[in-house]
Design an enzyme around this catalytic site. Structure first.
Site, PDB file in Angstrom:
ATOM      1  N   ARG A 130     -56.146 -36.250  33.477  1.00 21.37           N
ATOM      2  CA  ARG A 130     -54.952 -35.556  33.173  1.00 21.37           C
ATOM      3  C   ARG A 130     -54.555 -34.915  34.472  1.00 21.37           C
ATOM      4  O   ARG A 130     -53.873 -33.806  34.470  1.00 21.37           O
ATOM      5  CB  ARG A 130     -55.143 -34.586  32.158  1.00 21.37           C
ATOM      6  CG  ARG A 130     -55.524 -35.104  30.807  1.00 21.37           C
ATOM      7  CD  ARG A 130     -55.620 -34.362  29.567  1.00 21.37           C
ATOM      8  NE  ARG A 130     -56.934 -33.656  29.736  1.00 21.37           N
ATOM      9  CZ  ARG A 130     -57.152 -32.125  29.162  1.00 21.37           C
ATOM     10  NH1 ARG A 130     -56.298 -31.853  28.190  1.00 21.37           N
ATOM     11  NH2 ARG A 130     -58.407 -31.781  29.206  1.00 21.37           N
ATOM     12  N   LYS A 148     -40.100 -38.748  17.798  1.00 25.79           N
ATOM     13  CA  LYS A 148     -41.303 -39.822  17.856  1.00 25.79           C
ATOM     14  C   LYS A 148     -40.761 -40.997  18.339  1.00 25.79           C
ATOM     15  O   LYS A 148     -39.620 -41.442  17.829  1.00 25.79           O
ATOM     16  CB  LYS A 148     -41.708 -39.937  16.453  1.00 25.79           C
ATOM     17  CG  LYS A 148     -43.011 -39.039  16.181  1.00 25.79           C
ATOM     18  CD  LYS A 148     -43.591 -38.584  14.931  1.00 25.79           C
ATOM     19  CE  LYS A 148     -44.458 -39.924  14.638  1.00 25.79           C
ATOM     20  NZ  LYS A 148     -45.678 -39.648  15.608  1.00 25.79           N
ATOM     21  N   ILE A 197     -49.938 -21.074   5.676  1.00 22.90           N
ATOM     22  CA  ILE A 197     -50.459 -22.297   5.615  1.00 22.90           C
ATOM     23  C   ILE A 197     -51.860 -22.798   6.184  1.00 22.90           C
ATOM     24  O   ILE A 197     -52.340 -23.794   5.918  1.00 22.90           O
ATOM     25  CB  ILE A 197     -49.356 -23.118   6.491  1.00 22.90           C
ATOM     26  CG1 ILE A 197     -47.842 -22.950   6.197  1.00 22.90           C
ATOM     27  CG2 ILE A 197     -49.710 -24.632   6.695  1.00 22.90           C
ATOM     28  CD1 ILE A 197     -47.431 -23.128   4.802  1.00 22.90           C
ATOM     29  N   GLY A 198     -52.433 -21.808   6.583  1.00 22.74           N
ATOM     30  CA  GLY A 198     -54.090 -22.016   6.774  1.00 22.74           C
ATOM     31  C   GLY A 198     -54.390 -21.322   8.052  1.00 22.74           C
ATOM     32  O   GLY A 198     -55.312 -20.492   7.956  1.00 22.74           O
ATOM     33  N   GLU A 217     -59.081 -20.526   9.386  1.00 22.13           N
ATOM     34  CA  GLU A 217     -59.450 -21.944  10.312  1.00 22.13           C
ATOM     35  C   GLU A 217     -59.986 -21.572  11.767  1.00 22.13           C
ATOM     36  O   GLU A 217     -59.944 -22.559  12.618  1.00 22.13           O
ATOM     37  CB  GLU A 217     -58.213 -22.722  10.276  1.00 22.13           C
ATOM     38  CG  GLU A 217     -57.645 -23.234   9.078  1.00 22.13           C
ATOM     39  CD  GLU A 217     -56.550 -24.339   8.770  1.00 22.13           C
ATOM     40  OE1 GLU A 217     -56.298 -25.069   9.926  1.00 22.13           O
ATOM     41  OE2 GLU A 217     -56.057 -24.345   7.844  1.00 22.13           O
ATOM     42  N   CYS A 261     -45.197 -31.193   7.370  1.00 20.78           N
ATOM     43  CA  CYS A 261     -44.726 -30.428   8.707  1.00 20.78           C
ATOM     44  C   CYS A 261     -43.389 -30.948   8.880  1.00 20.78           C
ATOM     45  O   CYS A 261     -43.077 -31.446  10.029  1.00 20.78           O
ATOM     46  CB  CYS A 261     -45.441 -30.753   9.894  1.00 20.78           C
ATOM     47  SG  CYS A 261     -47.132 -29.875   9.808  1.00 20.78           S
ATOM     48  N   HIS A 316     -42.757 -22.365  15.331  1.00 18.00           N
ATOM     49  CA  HIS A 316     -42.743 -22.980  16.777  1.00 18.00           C
ATOM     50  C   HIS A 316     -42.053 -21.944  17.903  1.00 18.00           C
ATOM     51  O   HIS A 316     -41.913 -22.320  18.951  1.00 18.00           O
ATOM     52  CB  HIS A 316     -41.925 -24.199  16.752  1.00 18.00           C
ATOM     53  CG  HIS A 316     -42.531 -25.142  15.758  1.00 18.00           C
ATOM     54  ND1 HIS A 316     -42.078 -25.392  14.259  1.00 18.00           N
ATOM     55  CD2 HIS A 316     -43.681 -26.028  15.830  1.00 18.00           C
ATOM     56  CE1 HIS A 316     -42.986 -26.370  13.654  1.00 18.00           C
ATOM     57  NE2 HIS A 316     -43.859 -26.615  14.468  1.00 18.00           N
ATOM     58  N   CYS A 364     -45.503 -23.472   8.926  1.00 21.14           N
ATOM     59  CA  CYS A 364     -46.736 -24.238   9.405  1.00 21.14           C
ATOM     60  C   CYS A 364     -47.880 -23.019   9.718  1.00 21.14           C
ATOM     61  O   CYS A 364     -47.530 -21.993   9.407  1.00 21.14           O
ATOM     62  CB  CYS A 364     -46.288 -25.170  10.459  1.00 21.14           C
ATOM     63  SG  CYS A 364     -47.572 -26.509  10.861  1.00 21.14           S
TER      64      CYS A 364
END
Ligand code: GLN
Ligand code: ZN
Length: 758
Positions: free
Chosen positions: A16, A116, A435-436, A488, A647, A698, A730
């Site tokens: 990378r 995408k 959301i978690g 999480e 999402c 975001h 999210c």
């Protein structure tokens, strides 16, 4: 003699290097020459890895994104990026990433939209158009790369994005018609091709993957017009299509006045014969015979079996290549020294795929005997994989074989369940939840790293994570949220966390694939039958629940998302692999229920991105994908509440399928699209609970109570308030606690306002 070539090579570097050079430059713009030097080194290295090919791609390298590069080549740079001057590099990254300057209020430039690239996990920067868009050729980037390629002594085949796909992928900002720009665009393409011809280039690869999508008559006509216009300009054109079958566009593509056509023979092997028949006899047919999107070794015998007769018929006209750019696979398997040797022997990354291509060429041109040893080794690896007990677990086949549709059905309809759940959970109207995930702090990452390195033992790690969970539960209690999560902390990634605990998954150490710009992912490799040896999440959730009297959601990743974010096996249909995943998740759901967990959320963040490129394939995909979710989720009792999370906000076109999942509650991204999302509910009455996200996670911005109330009121005008939940868009893992606390405070306050007014 068969010609070999490649459509594109991974850019980011095996370690990378590009990512790190970019990040250094973004921090300190005086390092621009360091960045350029690193980019040159990478290009030289990548060409060296491809030097055995007859044609090597040039111009496929990008500092950020190839579509954005094309926008700059065509001089289509948003005005907001040009306005403040600066170096071309500076302008480029202004579009790529946006920029907020503190010293100059109007220096704030928002980034180009990202979306995408077809059905891959790569994201490109969307070209922007309006009625006033003009184009002007800028050859700087290609000139530099061509010169370097010449210096490196490779036979260069420049790669550009074709005019049809360029327009098709762009967005009109003012409602003007994109196709109306074609007459202005084509002369610039012609000029580009003329210039490449003058540079002595023999072939140019013109990528037109839009040809594998549904095109209406106007777009098809535009394609014919475009290539008629470009005919005679510059070098020979190889029109490259990939990711799918051309279908009704095949005859169009074969009739275009170009010198060659590339077909994805992995995605559309059935079109090879038709293409041979349709293509005029003076054209080259390039076949993508090696899977550019997956990591498995090619079965060279099987490939030669169909390719040899084709080669005999086509002779000099046959070119072979990977099916698409190798951007979508990791660079080099050689680096995976720690990987289990048997599993490794089944794989091929970019460099290995090009070696396979060379073997195929040799076998086609000089007969199989010359490469006999390599073919024998390949066959042995392919056979071992096929027969391996690590791939096939008879219990899994049995369990999947025994699946019946009844397993995917709840005992009672939603209305009935909802009443039972309301009695058990006793939640207020407009219940609040998240959301978690909660912030993944540096301390959490540090603990994980030390655990991985063996510096922190299992007990120490568990204690550290339990402490994080406790902190998270306390914070949520203080905020007054209604349904809590454990946060999480113990998860690095929502797929990897589960993959690591399931049979059938493996992980590479360096298998990076570019997702966008400097961001890379390391997709898990799903190589064998999936089985859950033991519970994966129960202890963590139980711990969280022990700390509070409020309900804590059990948190799982759904089967479709696990499938869509992994390299999956190619020896059985995706639908079957998905059913295996569904059974593993189902077992976890039932264990959570058994442990007293009343609400279980199964995230299907990637459900939509698995949609086939062609509309005609949607029903089939949604059919098996939704079935898999239902098998995972719907084995629970009436009083267990199932949530799911997605999402994205564009689900108008799949809302029927989403309703068919029959989750009790669905949470979705909604805050950024404002009211757009709600359009879906005009034509379709979504029957179950729904939480339209009201906090854009975001962005560092903190939504006010009033904003949240406004969004929820708008939702309540379309959806009965009794169905509504209040939650962020999210998970919160990328945000800091400083941002999350005030935002959630406002969210809880907004819910109270709504309740008071109800
Ligand atoms: N539960 C996950 C989280 O909160 C969901 C992430 C996602 O949807 N991408 O992080
Ligand atoms: Zn999400």
């Amino acid at each position: 003699m068969t010609i070999t070539h490649n459509l594109g090579f991974p850019r980011i570097g095996t370690h990378r290097e590009l990512k790190f050079a970019l990040e250094r430059y973004w921090k300190d713009p005086s390092l621009d020459s360091d960045l350029q030097a690193q980019a040159s080194r990478l290009r030289a290295r990548h060409w060296a890895r491809q030097s055995a090919l007859d044609f090597v791609p040039v111009g496929d390298f990008s500092l950020y994104d190839g579509v954005l590069d094309m926008s700059f080549t065509l001089g289509n740079i948003p005005e907001r990026a040009r306005r403040h001057g600066g170096s071309p590099l500076d302008q480029y990254f202004r579009v790529a990433r946006g920029r907020a300057t503190v010293d100059d209020a109007c220096g704030c430039v928002h980034a180009g939209e990202m979306t995408k690239w077809f059905d891959t996990n790569y994201h490109y920067i969307v070209p922007e158009f309006d009625g006033a868009t003009r184009f002007a050729l800028d050859t700087t980037r290609l000139r530099e790369q061509l010169q370097e390629a010449r210096d490196a002594g490779v036979r260069a085949k420049p790669v550009i994005l074709g005019p049809l796909t360029y327009l098709r992928l762009g967005k009109s900002k003012d409602g003007s018609e994109r196709l109306a720009l074609l007459p202005a665009l084509l002369p610039v393409y012609a000029e580009l091709l003329d210039w490449l011809g003058a540079e002595g280039v023999e072939w140019v690869q013109v990528d037109e993957p839009a040809l594998v999508t549904d095109l209406d008559a106007r777009w098809r006509q535009a394609c014919a017009d475009a290539y008629a216009h470009l005919a005679g300009h510059g070098p020979k054109l190889l029109l490259a299509t990939y990711f799918g079958a051309l279908e009704e566009n095949l005859s169009l593509a074969c009739a275009l006045p170009v010198a060659g056509l590339h077909l994805d023979a992995i995605a559309a092997p059935h079109e090879v014969e038709a293409a041979i028949a349709l293509l005029p006899s003076d054209r080259v047919l390039s076949l993508g015979v090696i899977d550019g999107r997956n990591v498995w070794k090619t079965d060279l015998h099987a490939t030669l079996a169909w390719l040899e007769p084709v080669a005999r018929r086509l002779g000099e006209r046959l070119w072979i290549a990977p099916s698409c750019s190798l951007l979508h696979v990791p660079a080099d398997l050689e680096l995976e020294t720690g990987m289990d040797p048997e599993l490794r022997s089944w794989l091929a990354f970019a460099v290995q795929k090009l070696e396979e291509l060379r073997l195929l060429q040799s076998a086609l041109d000089h007969g199989r005997v010359g490469v006999q040893d390599a073919l024998i080794a390949n066959a042995a690896a392919v056979d071992r994989r096929r027969a391996s007990p690590r791939v096939h677990q008879p219990q899994v086949a049995e369990a999947v074989g025994a699946l019946s549709p009844a397993l995917g059905r709840r005992a009672s309809p939603h209305a009935q369940r909802a009443a039972v759940q309301a009695a058990v959970l006793a939640l207020p109207p407009y219940p609040t939840t998240t959301i978690g995930s909660f912030p993944q702090t540096p301390e959490i990452r540090q603990a994980r790293l030390r655990h991985k390195r063996g510096e922190l033992g299992d007990d120490g790690y568990r204690a550290a994570m339990q402490a994080e969970i406790a902190r998270c539960v306390q914070a949520q209690e203080a905020l007054g949220l209604d349904v809590l999560v454990h946060g999480e902390a113990e998860r690095n990634d929502m797929v990897e966390y589960f993959g690591e605990q399931l049979d059938g998954f493996a992980f590479s150490a360096n298998g990076w694939v570019q997702s966008y710009g400097s961001r890379c992912v390391k997709p898990p490799i799903l190589y064998g039958d999936v089985r859950r040896p033991r519970p994966m999440t129960v202890a963590w959730i139980r711990h969280a629940q022990s700390l509070t009297s409020k309900p804590v959601k059990g948190m799982l990743t759904g089967p479709v998302t696990m499938l869509n974010w992994s390299f999956v096996r190619d020896d059985q249909p995706r639908a079957l692999t998905c059913r295996q995943l569904a059974l593993a998740i189902r077992a976890e759901v039932l264990d959570l229920e058994q442990a007293g967990v009343r609400i279980i959320q199964i995230d299907e963040a990637a459900l939509r991105e698995g949609l086939p490129l062609r509309r005609a394939g949607w029903d089939n995909y949604l059919g098996w994908a939704i079935d898999a979710f239902r098998i995972a989720a719907n084995g629970v009792r009436d009083d267990t509440q199932i949530h799911t999370h997605m999402c994205y906000s564009e689900f108008n076109d799949i809302i029927g399928a989403i309703a068919a999942m029959d989750a009790d509650v669905i949470t979705i991204e909604a805050s950024r699209s404002g009211l757009e999302l709600l359009d879906a509910f005009d034509g379709f009455r979504y029957p179950n609970g729904i939480g339209p996200g009201v906090y854009d996670i975001h962005s560092p911005n903190i939504p006010s109570r009033e904003q949240i109330v406004g969004l929820m009121r708008a939702a309540a005008s379309r959806i009965p308030p009794t169905q509504l939940w209040v939650n962020p868009d999210c998970g919160l893992k990328t945000r800091s606690w400083d941002e999350v606390m005030p935002a959630l405070e406002n969210m809880v306050a907004a819910a109270r306002t709504l309740r008071a007014a109800a």
